[in-house]
Design an enzyme around this catalytic site. Sequence first.
Site, short mmCIF file in Angstrom:
data_model
loop_
_atom_site.label_atom_id
_atom_site.label_comp_id
_atom_site.label_asym_id
_atom_site.label_seq_id
_atom_site.Cartn_x
_atom_site.Cartn_y
_atom_site.Cartn_z
N GLY A 22 9.95 16.78 9.94
CA GLY A 22 9.58 17.60 11.07
C GLY A 22 8.12 18.01 11.05
N ASP A 133 15.57 24.95 -4.10
CA ASP A 133 14.29 24.24 -4.00
C ASP A 133 13.13 25.23 -4.11
OD1 ASP A 133 12.67 22.00 -3.81
OD2 ASP A 133 12.61 22.03 -1.62
#
Length: 741
Positions: A22, A133
């Site tokens: 994105g 993450d």
Amino acid sequence: MDQRWRVPGYSEVEVLGAGGFGQVVLAKHEASGQLVAIKYLHSEFLSDPGILDGFRREAHLLHGVRSPHVARLHEFVERPEGAALVMEAVPGVSLRVLLNAEKLLAPESALAILKGSLLGLAAAHAVGVVHRDYKPGNVLVSQAGESKLVDFGLATLDGQAGLAAGSPSYMAPEQWAGLPGMPATDVYAATCVFFQCITGHKPFEADTSERLRALHQSAPVPLATVPEPLRALIARGMAKDPGHRPVTADAFVAELEATARAAYGPDWEERGWKRLAAPIAALTALTPLALLVTAGSAAAPAAVASAPAGAGIAAATIGKAVVGVLVTAVLAVGGFLVYQQFGDPPPPVLSVAIETTAGADTALPITYDLQYPRVTGHADPAVEERINAALRAPVDERLRSVREQLSDPDIAADVRGRGETVGVRTTAVVTLRTDRLVSVRFDHALDSDFLSHASWRFPEGVTVDLTTGRVLGPRDVFRDDVLTARGMATLTERLTAHSEHGFCRRVSVSGAGAPASIDTADTPAGGDHVPAADVVFTNSGVDFLVRYYDLGCDTASGQETITIPYAEITDLLRPELPAMLGRGAGVPPSSAPSTPPADDGAYSNARFGFTALVPEGYQRQPYSPPGGDGMEFTDPALGATMTVWGANNPGGRSTADVLAATAGDIRAEGGQVTVQRVEGELYTISGYRGDGRIFYERGFVGPGSTATLRWVYPRGNKDALDGPVSRTVKTFRAGDLSRPH
């Protein structure tokens, strides 16, 4: 990205960054003029169910995380022509950009950044979300002296497996193995980043992913380049076994603050941010986000009819805090999904974590390992201090009491003469947490052959009003007419009906004495007409922690936890208490945290005293393990079996011994163990049986007995069973483990 579609109601200012999936742009909300950051999913991925579901998952997970230390969500928009996350934009840069420019940070600055992002992780962990993450690119540092956690693209619910992905330089050993995410996984990654901040290099570096995996899984932490005061903190956070790390980010923050104060003084955090002010300002000035310095950081844009709204995560260059939702709506408009959030953000959500204090007495033969809850995030610091003092008081008093006993020269001489060191242990379990109160059970144990009297080992309960910080006593819990001789007689009758063998009889020189009563006024010590037992609240009822010898019975009568379901005791409680318990008129609201849905039932075992939730519609049949008693619940349509049982522990096996035996049985039948950990009297183990089915087991082990809950079900039905498994496991409570039954 498809250049023809933009979120209606916003005009693009400048591109902030782009990635494989994105693009992130700085945009202006046309109705209010406020600046936001919008993360667009590339149009080619709209037809990829896996990637699109991941984008939606970001929205769903962040929607439940509320903290000033997590990037704040405004809207999530999904239409046939595009999908986007609308986030608050903040003047600042990612930690990755800061490290590229500075290479090395002062310890106080690194600690300050770590603390803020850990508080963001703590908020996620409090609602069962694991980030998976944590890396420099996903930590935002702002000119206001704040660090924020962003980008939950790989996040999963606690205990669930997600994509076998992450940032290899910061991945925990269990993440490399593809195991389900847990809060300790995030703690490991955060510690790796902290290591990099203060040493100028990552803890492990290799040419291949396999070599890097081997280093994370087996190589010792390279502490030689770490400042000496911080080595213990990093060793804890990067322990190979997740069970040896702080169990949540909240717990790690407490250790961090204690380490920072000891090493760098009480003003360490202020000095840390002051050193960062100039470089952050200079780096921010080079980005489009410098516009925010004069325009002001973006508040939640006003709702616009043409601008569907929702939940999501920002990219690494954006973020402020998701600090709550005053009104939430989910709408279906023109065939696309809409989430909306309105209003000014409320105060940070309060969180509760179990912490441990451990050590050895310098003057007496005593070691101690004591658990207690700690609250953070309260809007009133003074109230938070009172709450934490009340929650810590039972373990402080327990240690003081043992020290006082061992200060007797005769007792101390006997203990030392036997070459014994007395181990004082307390485990704490939050039995109920609502917006208004927290109820906690403490189980005090003692490792000693000499001090073997049953009264050295006992349960204790405390309930604290989160609004005032005051401990709730009998007069706050029971109606005035219940705190009378007649009322206590009624309560005794109801407790007797739920006790294993009925109340004992009091000691009498002339033979069998009168039946004992729960009324303190009737005990040998005397007192007011109040229950002579501690009371704690749970999801399914009120627990009375009864020590029969306190009621005038002999010591051999022991102790018992007696649970009265709410349906049988609400009429004795003060009228305002059900609301504090999150039960309204006595029925738990389905939206209350950690409260079971109304269609779940409960199974209480009278012999062993444990209680478990039972999903609706499950068939039951008795289960009789050796030396024990329980029930098996099955859903043939899903192939799922939930078994709960208690058993005596004649050999006094430890928690680790029971866990090892369970793991051995699974492996002997050709199965695989993927997760196993011990936390005091509690153990957890999961993996795959020899026939490929998933198993998940949680057990409590005490010196006299055990209580266990086990699920077994096909892999293909995991999605359908995640909810029931999570609810039953998290609310499973043991009875009295101190004696056989």
